[in-house]
Each structure stands twice: as C-alpha cells, then as structure tokens.
Write a protein that holds these residues in place. Structure first.
Motif, PDB file in Angstrom:
ATOM      1  N   PHE A 294       0.780  -1.230   0.127  1.00 33.97           N
ATOM      2  CA  PHE A 294      -0.130   0.214   0.116  1.00 33.97           C
ATOM      3  C   PHE A 294       0.691   1.369   0.011  1.00 33.97           C
ATOM      4  CE2 PHE A 294      -2.502  -3.419   2.414  1.00 33.97           C
ATOM      5  CZ  PHE A 294      -3.207  -3.483   1.509  1.00 33.97           C
ATOM      6  N   GLY A 295       2.136   1.176  -0.084  1.00 39.66           N
ATOM      7  CA  GLY A 295       3.101   2.411   0.000  1.00 39.66           C
ATOM      8  C   GLY A 295       3.270   2.896   1.168  1.00 39.66           C
ATOM      9  N   CYS A 296       4.116   3.951   1.364  1.00 36.35           N
ATOM     10  CA  CYS A 296       4.625   4.310   2.466  1.00 36.35           C
ATOM     11  C   CYS A 296       4.422   5.762   2.723  1.00 36.35           C
ATOM     12  CB  CYS A 296       6.128   4.288   2.455  1.00 36.35           C
ATOM     13  SG  CYS A 296       7.034   4.820   1.130  1.00 36.35           S
ATOM     14  N   ASP A 297       3.557   6.405   2.302  1.00 37.92           N
ATOM     15  CA  ASP A 297       2.968   8.116   2.297  1.00 37.92           C
ATOM     16  C   ASP A 297       2.315   7.984   3.762  1.00 37.92           C
ATOM     17  OD1 ASP A 297       0.443   6.944   2.142  1.00 37.92           O
ATOM     18  OD2 ASP A 297       0.333   8.240   0.202  1.00 37.92           O
ATOM     19  N   GLU A 298       2.054   9.045   4.251  1.00 43.55           N
ATOM     20  CA  GLU A 298       1.396   9.390   5.636  1.00 43.55           C
ATOM     21  C   GLU A 298       0.246   8.729   5.901  1.00 43.55           C
ATOM     22  OE1 GLU A 298       1.323  13.714   6.617  1.00 43.55           O
ATOM     23  OE2 GLU A 298       2.524  13.997   4.865  1.00 43.55           O
ATOM     24  N   ARG A 299      -0.750   8.664   4.621  1.00 41.27           N
ATOM     25  CA  ARG A 299      -2.079   8.129   4.841  1.00 41.27           C
ATOM     26  C   ARG A 299      -1.694   6.519   5.351  1.00 41.27           C
ATOM     27  NH1 ARG A 299      -7.536   8.490   2.094  1.00 41.27           N
ATOM     28  NH2 ARG A 299      -8.161   6.312   2.066  1.00 41.27           N
ATOM     29  N   ALA A 300      -0.729   5.839   4.357  1.00 43.13           N
ATOM     30  CA  ALA A 300      -0.707   4.279   4.454  1.00 43.13           C
ATOM     31  C   ALA A 300      -0.021   4.109   5.783  1.00 43.13           C
ATOM     32  CB  ALA A 300       0.396   3.990   3.477  1.00 43.13           C
TER      33      ALA A 300
ATOM     34  N   TRP B 126     -12.334   2.682  11.250  1.00 41.98           N
ATOM     35  CA  TRP B 126     -11.683   2.621  12.152  1.00 41.98           C
ATOM     36  C   TRP B 126     -11.257   4.042  12.663  1.00 41.98           C
ATOM     37  CZ3 TRP B 126      -6.834   5.342  11.898  1.00 41.98           C
ATOM     38  CH2 TRP B 126      -6.698   5.793  10.709  1.00 41.98           C
ATOM     39  N   GLY B 127     -10.617   4.151  13.871  1.00 43.77           N
ATOM     40  CA  GLY B 127     -10.456   5.575  14.369  1.00 43.77           C
ATOM     41  C   GLY B 127      -9.338   5.717  15.328  1.00 43.77           C
ATOM     42  N   ASP B 128      -9.666   6.767  15.706  1.00 46.53           N
ATOM     43  CA  ASP B 128      -8.287   7.145  16.699  1.00 46.53           C
ATOM     44  C   ASP B 128      -9.266   8.160  17.764  1.00 46.53           C
ATOM     45  OD1 ASP B 128      -6.239   8.996  18.095  1.00 46.53           O
ATOM     46  OD2 ASP B 128      -5.203   7.725  16.362  1.00 46.53           O
ATOM     47  N   ASN B 129      -8.724   8.263  19.047  1.00 44.07           N
ATOM     48  CA  ASN B 129      -9.265   9.194  20.200  1.00 44.07           C
ATOM     49  C   ASN B 129      -8.352  10.154  20.626  1.00 44.07           C
ATOM     50  OD1 ASN B 129      -8.367   6.896  21.823  1.00 44.07           O
ATOM     51  ND2 ASN B 129      -9.376   7.948  23.328  1.00 44.07           N
ATOM     52  N   GLU B 130      -7.055  10.454  19.938  1.00 52.84           N
ATOM     53  CA  GLU B 130      -6.397  11.584  20.529  1.00 52.84           C
ATOM     54  C   GLU B 130      -7.088  12.604  20.388  1.00 52.84           C
ATOM     55  OE1 GLU B 130      -3.557  13.888  21.906  1.00 52.84           O
ATOM     56  OE2 GLU B 130      -3.237  11.779  22.165  1.00 52.84           O
ATOM     57  N   PRO B 131      -7.230  13.405  21.850  1.00 51.57           N
ATOM     58  CA  PRO B 131      -8.011  14.617  21.856  1.00 51.57           C
ATOM     59  C   PRO B 131      -7.484  15.830  20.911  1.00 51.57           C
ATOM     60  CG  PRO B 131      -7.807  13.504  23.989  1.00 51.57           C
ATOM     61  CD  PRO B 131      -6.973  12.760  22.928  1.00 51.57           C
ATOM     62  N   SER B 132      -6.152  15.865  20.854  1.00 50.28           N
ATOM     63  CA  SER B 132      -5.570  16.930  20.119  1.00 50.28           C
ATOM     64  C   SER B 132      -5.811  17.015  18.771  1.00 50.28           C
ATOM     65  CB  SER B 132      -4.120  17.153  20.619  1.00 50.28           C
ATOM     66  OG  SER B 132      -3.276  15.945  20.052  1.00 50.28           O
ATOM     67  N   HIS B 133      -6.205  15.581  18.238  1.00 51.21           N
ATOM     68  CA  HIS B 133      -6.526  15.832  16.680  1.00 51.21           C
ATOM     69  C   HIS B 133      -7.542  16.919  16.411  1.00 51.21           C
ATOM     70  CE1 HIS B 133      -3.796  12.483  16.063  1.00 51.21           C
ATOM     71  NE2 HIS B 133      -4.809  11.462  16.338  1.00 51.21           N
ATOM     72  N   LEU B 134      -8.196  17.453  17.428  1.00 49.98           N
ATOM     73  CA  LEU B 134      -9.324  18.517  17.270  1.00 49.98           C
ATOM     74  C   LEU B 134      -8.408  19.640  16.600  1.00 49.98           C
ATOM     75  CD1 LEU B 134     -12.061  19.809  18.032  1.00 49.98           C
ATOM     76  CD2 LEU B 134     -10.955  20.486  19.987  1.00 49.98           C
ATOM     77  N   PHE B 135      -7.375  19.924  16.764  1.00 54.21           N
ATOM     78  CA  PHE B 135      -6.732  21.103  16.316  1.00 54.21           C
ATOM     79  C   PHE B 135      -6.073  20.833  14.679  1.00 54.21           C
ATOM     80  CE2 PHE B 135      -5.716  21.326  20.857  1.00 54.21           C
ATOM     81  CZ  PHE B 135      -6.586  22.212  21.036  1.00 54.21           C
ATOM     82  N   ASN B 136      -6.398  19.460  14.247  1.00 48.11           N
ATOM     83  CA  ASN B 136      -5.844  19.196  13.053  1.00 48.11           C
ATOM     84  C   ASN B 136      -6.994  18.616  12.014  1.00 48.11           C
ATOM     85  OD1 ASN B 136      -2.725  19.575  13.366  1.00 48.11           O
ATOM     86  ND2 ASN B 136      -3.396  18.685  15.008  1.00 48.11           N
ATOM     87  N   ILE B 137      -8.178  18.911  12.230  1.00 47.67           N
ATOM     88  CA  ILE B 137      -9.160  18.599  11.559  1.00 47.67           C
ATOM     89  C   ILE B 137      -9.067  18.563   9.927  1.00 47.67           C
ATOM     90  CG2 ILE B 137     -11.552  18.744  11.004  1.00 47.67           C
ATOM     91  CD1 ILE B 137     -12.098  18.677  14.107  1.00 47.67           C
ATOM     92  N   PRO B 138      -8.510  19.996   9.612  1.00 49.49           N
ATOM     93  CA  PRO B 138      -8.388  20.165   8.131  1.00 49.49           C
ATOM     94  C   PRO B 138      -7.425  19.381   7.471  1.00 49.49           C
ATOM     95  CG  PRO B 138      -8.577  22.213   9.269  1.00 49.49           C
ATOM     96  CD  PRO B 138      -8.431  21.108  10.404  1.00 49.49           C
ATOM     97  N   TYR B 139      -6.486  18.836   8.225  1.00 47.07           N
ATOM     98  CA  TYR B 139      -5.197  17.693   7.862  1.00 47.07           C
ATOM     99  C   TYR B 139      -5.938  16.484   7.661  1.00 47.07           C
ATOM    100  CZ  TYR B 139      -1.334  14.534   8.424  1.00 47.07           C
ATOM    101  OH  TYR B 139      -0.488  13.259   8.325  1.00 47.07           O
ATOM    102  N   PHE B 140      -6.689  16.080   8.629  1.00 50.29           N
ATOM    103  CA  PHE B 140      -7.200  14.690   8.558  1.00 50.29           C
ATOM    104  C   PHE B 140      -8.372  14.881   7.394  1.00 50.29           C
ATOM    105  CE2 PHE B 140      -5.495  14.557  13.041  1.00 50.29           C
ATOM    106  CZ  PHE B 140      -4.756  13.279  12.837  1.00 50.29           C
TER     107      PHE B 140
END
Length: 295
Positions: free
Chosen positions: A94-100, A121-135
């Motif tokens: 599947f490759g080696c970029d960030e998404r993979a 699938w998911g993740d519950n790191e609270p600080s991801h809140l500040f990076n929603i546009p990235y995700f």
C-alpha cells in the motif's frame, strides 16, 4: 484482510482531554464493525518529520521510523506493536506515504483483537481536534465526533490525575479553544461530517446516545457496545493509571464531581471565564446549583 481495510474511512473522536473520548472509544470498539485504536499522539509529529527518513521503501529507513514510533505506542499501552516484517509487508502493498502509515498503525491492533470486517477504524487522541483540516485532506471520507464536557469536571479530572498540569485559568482557556475549533469544524464541514456528543448525555443515557452515533456512522446499533468494559482492549488500557475505570460499566459518578475536588476560587475562575459557553451547553453555575438543591 488488509486489502479490505486500506480504504476503510476513519472516525476521529476529539475534544478536550478528560472529556470522555476514551469512554466512547471503548464503546465504539465493542461494535463488531468498528475499531478505535490507541491514542495516536504520534501522528502530527510524524507529519512534520516523515520526509527526514528518506525513502521508506528502504527497509533500514522504515525500521528507523518504526523504532522512533515505539515510545509513542508504549506510552498508551498499544497492543502488541508490529515488527518490521509486518510494517514492511504493508508498505509493499500500500505504499509508505502518511495515509498508508497512519492507516497501518490505526488498524494493527484490530488484527491483534481478531476483528475481521471493519466499516470504520478510528483514533481518539483529543488533540486531533486542532488538525481536522489535515485529517480531512488525508482521509476525505473521514468523520469526527466532538466530545464536550462540563469544564469544571474536566479540570477536576486533570487535577486528580495530574496535579499541577493545569491551573483553573489555563484549563478554561484551553477548553475554550477546543470548543471554538470544534464548532468551527461543525460550521465548515456540517452535521454529516461532525457530530457533537455531550459527556453527560453519554453517561446518563448511553443507549440513546450510541444509537444516534451509530446512525451518524451508518451502522446498526448493538447492545454489545454497553459491555465495552468486558473487552480485552479495555482490560489492556486499564493498566494505564488514568484509564483504570474503563473496566467498569458506564456510570454518572463523575458528573458534578468537581464539587468534591475544586476549591471555590477554582470554580469561580472557570465560571467567570466560560460563563457564556457554559450557559449555552446547560452547565449551570455552582451558585445556581446550590440554590436549586436547597429548595
């Protein structure tokens, strides 16, 4: 199995720390078609340094990255961190970029727990809140669940778990920033991509809230979600001191617990700073509570 999972979209549980993100993580993971991984605090640092590892198809570079991620995984009691052979096999397909790489680590624990058919699938790191546009850019079909909790109880939970990490004033400022970033995501992405969940509602009427969340994720509700505390994932996480309660059934014991932990001055400082948003979300002042209780 991997072939089916690489395109499964993620759901991110975000909000201020100690707002119930881990509780909801366990509840969702109890669903047969959902898995929420250990907190991926490594993700945003990885974003800024991944290019420094060079070509990750080179096994030496890939192993250096894997070893650098290990301390992050161990800090959250990540289940059976993968070896280099497992990571290399994924990269070959599947490759080696960030998404993979993020998808690999986000779904790896699901394989350890024997999950077979994932819809989310998911993740519950609270600080991801500040990076929603990235995700959202990385995973266009991703969704977000914004946890909101009475800031006084949030501070009380921090004070009990990590004394001195916050003052009442610093907690209030961060809670306000989290709320603003969350509401901005709701405004920008809409209700189809971001759902608000109140901690108090989740623990008071968990079935109703979980049915709503399942509707948001377009999956069928199952009562197994209320038995999250029996999961192997919950037992593993409970070894982390501040998550020891995940092996207990959901309860309202922590609602209003700030009255037993905070000083009057701390309560007043939070209420003064956050008067308007607290009123909006129905968090009455301590003075009002005392007046109502005495009637």
């Amino acid at each position: 199995m991997w072939k089916k999972w690489v395109d499964v979209p993620p759901v991110f549980i975000v909000g201020h720390g100690r707002s119930g993100t881990t509780l909801l993580r366990m509840m969702l993971t109890a669903h047969p078609n959902i898995f929420i991984s250990s907190e991926g605090a490594y993700i945003c640092p990885l974003r800024s340094v991944i290019s420094s590892y060079g070509d990750l198809r080179d096994i030496k570079n890939l192993d250096r990255l894997r070893k650098d991620l290990l301390p992050w995984l161990e800090a959250v009691n990540y289940l059976s961190p993968p070896g280099i052979d497992d990571l290399a096999a994924w990269v070959d397909q599947f490759g080696c970029d960030e998404r993979a790489i993020i998808t690999f680590y986000g779904t790896w624990e699901a394989t350890i727990l024997g999950k077979e058919d994932l819809v989310w699938w998911g993740d519950n790191e609270p600080s991801h809140l500040f990076n929603i546009p990235y995700f959202k850019r990385l995973f266009p079909n991703s969704k977000f669940i914004l946890m909101i909790r009475d800031p006084r109880d949030v501070y009380a939970s921090f004070k009990a778990a990590w004394p001195g990490v916050h003052t009442a004033e610093s907690l209030a400022l961060l809670w306000e920033r989290c709320l603003l970033d969350g509401l901005l995501a709701v405004s920008t992405l809409g209700d189809s991509a971001v759902k608000q969940v109140g901690y108090e509602n989740l623990v008071t009427d968990p079935r109703a809230q979980l049915e709503e969340i399942c509707g948001f994720l377009d999956v069928e509700y199952t009562d197994a979600m209320l038995k999250f505390h029996e999961l192997e994932a919950a037992k593993n996480l409970s070894r982390v001191a501040h998550h020891r309660n995940v092996v207990k059934p959901v309860s309202t014991n922590a609602v209003g617990k700030y009255r037993q932990i905070l000083t009057r001055e701390e309560i007043a400082a939070i209420e003064q700073r956050l008067c308007t948003p607290m009123r909006h979300f129905g968090y009455i002042s301590d003075e009002q509570y005392s007046r109502i209780s005495s009637q």
